[in-house]
Design an enzyme around this catalytic site. Sequence first.
Site, short mmCIF file in Angstrom:
data_model
loop_
_atom_site.label_atom_id
_atom_site.label_comp_id
_atom_site.label_asym_id
_atom_site.label_seq_id
_atom_site.Cartn_x
_atom_site.Cartn_y
_atom_site.Cartn_z
N LEU A 47 -15.96 3.21 10.06
CA LEU A 47 -15.59 4.52 10.63
C LEU A 47 -14.21 4.48 11.33
CD1 LEU A 47 -19.18 4.40 12.40
CD2 LEU A 47 -18.60 5.52 10.21
N LYS B 104 3.01 0.76 3.35
CA LYS B 104 2.87 -0.30 4.31
C LYS B 104 2.95 -1.48 3.48
CE LYS B 104 -0.37 2.56 6.85
NZ LYS B 104 -1.80 3.04 6.51
N GLU C 135 -14.82 -0.48 15.07
CA GLU C 135 -14.36 -2.05 15.93
C GLU C 135 -14.14 -1.79 17.23
OE1 GLU C 135 -11.06 -3.34 13.74
OE2 GLU C 135 -11.93 -2.83 11.92
N ASN C 136 -13.81 -0.42 17.59
CA ASN C 136 -12.99 -0.34 19.01
C ASN C 136 -13.83 0.56 20.09
OD1 ASN C 136 -10.50 -1.58 18.96
ND2 ASN C 136 -9.95 -0.12 17.38
N PHE D 222 -10.32 10.28 17.63
CA PHE D 222 -11.74 9.92 18.61
C PHE D 222 -11.36 9.79 20.08
CE2 PHE D 222 -14.91 10.45 15.75
CZ PHE D 222 -14.32 10.48 14.39
N ASN E 272 0.82 -1.13 0.00
CA ASN E 272 -0.01 0.02 -0.01
C ASN E 272 0.97 1.36 0.11
OD1 ASN E 272 -1.77 2.22 0.38
ND2 ASN E 272 -2.90 1.11 2.32
N HIS F 139 -12.79 3.27 -0.07
CA HIS F 139 -13.14 2.02 0.86
C HIS F 139 -13.84 1.09 0.35
CE1 HIS F 139 -13.06 5.27 4.30
NE2 HIS F 139 -11.64 4.79 4.23
N GLU G 247 -8.16 -5.13 5.04
CA GLU G 247 -8.22 -4.97 3.52
C GLU G 247 -6.99 -5.74 3.01
OE1 GLU G 247 -8.49 -0.90 4.93
OE2 GLU G 247 -9.55 -0.37 3.07
N ARG H 220 -11.60 15.74 7.75
CA ARG H 220 -12.28 16.14 6.66
C ARG H 220 -13.63 16.58 7.16
NH1 ARG H 220 -11.31 10.83 3.57
NH2 ARG H 220 -8.82 10.85 3.83
N ARG I 184 -2.56 -2.13 -3.33
CA ARG I 184 -3.72 -1.27 -3.23
C ARG I 184 -3.84 -0.09 -4.01
NH1 ARG I 184 -5.01 3.43 1.34
NH2 ARG I 184 -7.14 3.55 0.50
P1 ADP Z 1 -7.48 5.23 9.11
O1 ADP Z 1 -6.98 3.57 8.44
O2 ADP Z 1 -8.66 5.76 8.24
O3 ADP Z 1 -6.41 5.97 9.15
P2 ADP Z 1 -8.26 3.61 11.32
O4 ADP Z 1 -9.18 2.86 10.80
O5 ADP Z 1 -7.21 3.26 11.69
O6 ADP Z 1 -7.94 4.87 10.50
O7 ADP Z 1 -9.18 4.38 12.42
C1 ADP Z 1 -8.29 5.23 13.35
C2 ADP Z 1 -9.15 6.06 14.09
O8 ADP Z 1 -9.92 4.98 15.15
C3 ADP Z 1 -8.56 6.96 15.06
O9 ADP Z 1 -9.41 8.55 14.99
C4 ADP Z 1 -8.86 6.67 16.55
O10 ADP Z 1 -8.90 7.70 17.37
C5 ADP Z 1 -10.09 5.58 16.44
N1 ADP Z 1 -9.93 4.75 17.43
C6 ADP Z 1 -9.04 3.60 17.76
N2 ADP Z 1 -9.15 2.99 18.70
C7 ADP Z 1 -10.29 3.64 19.37
C8 ADP Z 1 -10.94 3.61 20.60
N3 ADP Z 1 -10.69 2.46 21.62
N4 ADP Z 1 -12.01 4.36 21.04
C9 ADP Z 1 -12.22 5.26 19.96
N5 ADP Z 1 -11.37 5.67 19.15
C10 ADP Z 1 -10.78 4.65 18.64
#
Ligand code: ADP
Length: 396
Positions: free
Chosen positions: A208, A14, A333-334, A283, A7, A179, A383, A240, A90
């Site tokens: 998200l 990556k 997910e988190n 976040f 990627n 995505h 992905e 954004r 990718r």
């Molecule tokens: P990208 O691939 O678009 O850079 P990711 O899918 O890795 O992003 O997501 C990153 C986002 O997920 C960050 O804004 C981060 O704050 C949020 N995030 C990861 N873990 C947590 C968590 N435990 N609680 C809230 N937000 C989380």
Amino acid sequence: MKVLVLNCGSSSLKYQFIDMDNENVLAKGLCERIGIDGFLKHSPAGKEEFAADMPMKNHTDAIKYVMDALMDKNHGVIADINEINAVGHRVVHGGEYFSSSVVITDEVIKAIEDCIPLAPLHNPPNLIGIKAVEEIMPGVKQVAVFDTAFHQTMPEKSYLYALPYEYYEKYKVRRYGFHGTSHKFVSSEAASALGKDIGGLKIITCHLGNGASICAVDGGKSVDTTMGFTPLEGLAMGTRSGDIDPAIISFLEEKENLDTKQVENILNKKSGVLGVSGVSSDFRDVEAAADKGDKRAIAALDVYYYKVAKYVGAYAAAMNGVDAIVFTAGLGENSKSCRERVCAYLSYLGVKIDNEKNSVRGKLTVISSGDSKVKVLLIPTNEELVIARDTKSLLG
Ligand code: ADP
């Protein structure tokens, strides 16, 4: 078959090296600050991580270091470069040329080049990665997997902007969506997890992360998605703005004495939850500030979740129903509160969340309660695995 997944970003790369006989990740890592100075972090499975500053003038240098790391006697996972059977890339933008992954040929490279005006920041480094592999491993087959491909099934009513039609004809100004690899993967995982044929399901997938998009997947096909001509459209994101009234652009140009590029930069890099909260684009930081009562952090999250919920409603309307809603990517997910807050808007659809199941992180789980009319799932996206799977299936 062992597949190297790449990627390539403008100054980063990556990678994952996957044994496709068992889908085990043998090693993964990243190169950063390519063209500036250079840094490699390499994580081999079952061995100690390796990280070092390395001078990387360009992506060819970076890929050479990745090869060295993969073959190193201490932290390597293969003895010979010939053990890399194929490379999957990718590629961000495939325009209207590609509705699925393809084996890379001269014609494919030409088409990816033709899409550069649509993704000026992304397609050039993707191409540099492809050409660097050709140089370092001549003869190794390569596959391109496009972020846009899955959304090529969108009907005209979803992808046309209400602009003079000539701009679509002349410049291909239309909605593409991004995505796609993630939306395709999690929607198909959702169907498997529910034990149903995807052909009969209406699924709304919410990716998200820092970048964020939602997709309406009807019968396994993308019929609408929130990102558009560029990844700026749709949801509010880390930095954004997502959808805004386009008249704001010239208004800000005049008031702040900015040019269009400067406003575009603000919309891409200084807006979203960062812009509203003034705290962070992450976040976790914004949630922590909101928990302490920070008004702007609270407003940023309110704006963010409200918009996610509005689009879920829009897509339930677009498909005339919804069987399952999927949350994926960093936040999806988190963050328990993310899923809780979005679903709190959706009781009119008969969505009910099981609080205990929703406490899970990063593991495929049905988080809706038994009597919920719509299934809600948390599904980790992958992905890289999709890219490796497509590479394997195209090259056999
Ligand atoms: P990208 O691939 O678009 O850079 P990711 O899918 O890795 O992003 O997501 C990153 C986002 O997920 C960050 O804004 C981060 O704050 C949020 N995030 C990861 N873990 C947590 C968590 N435990 N609680 C809230 N937000 C989380």
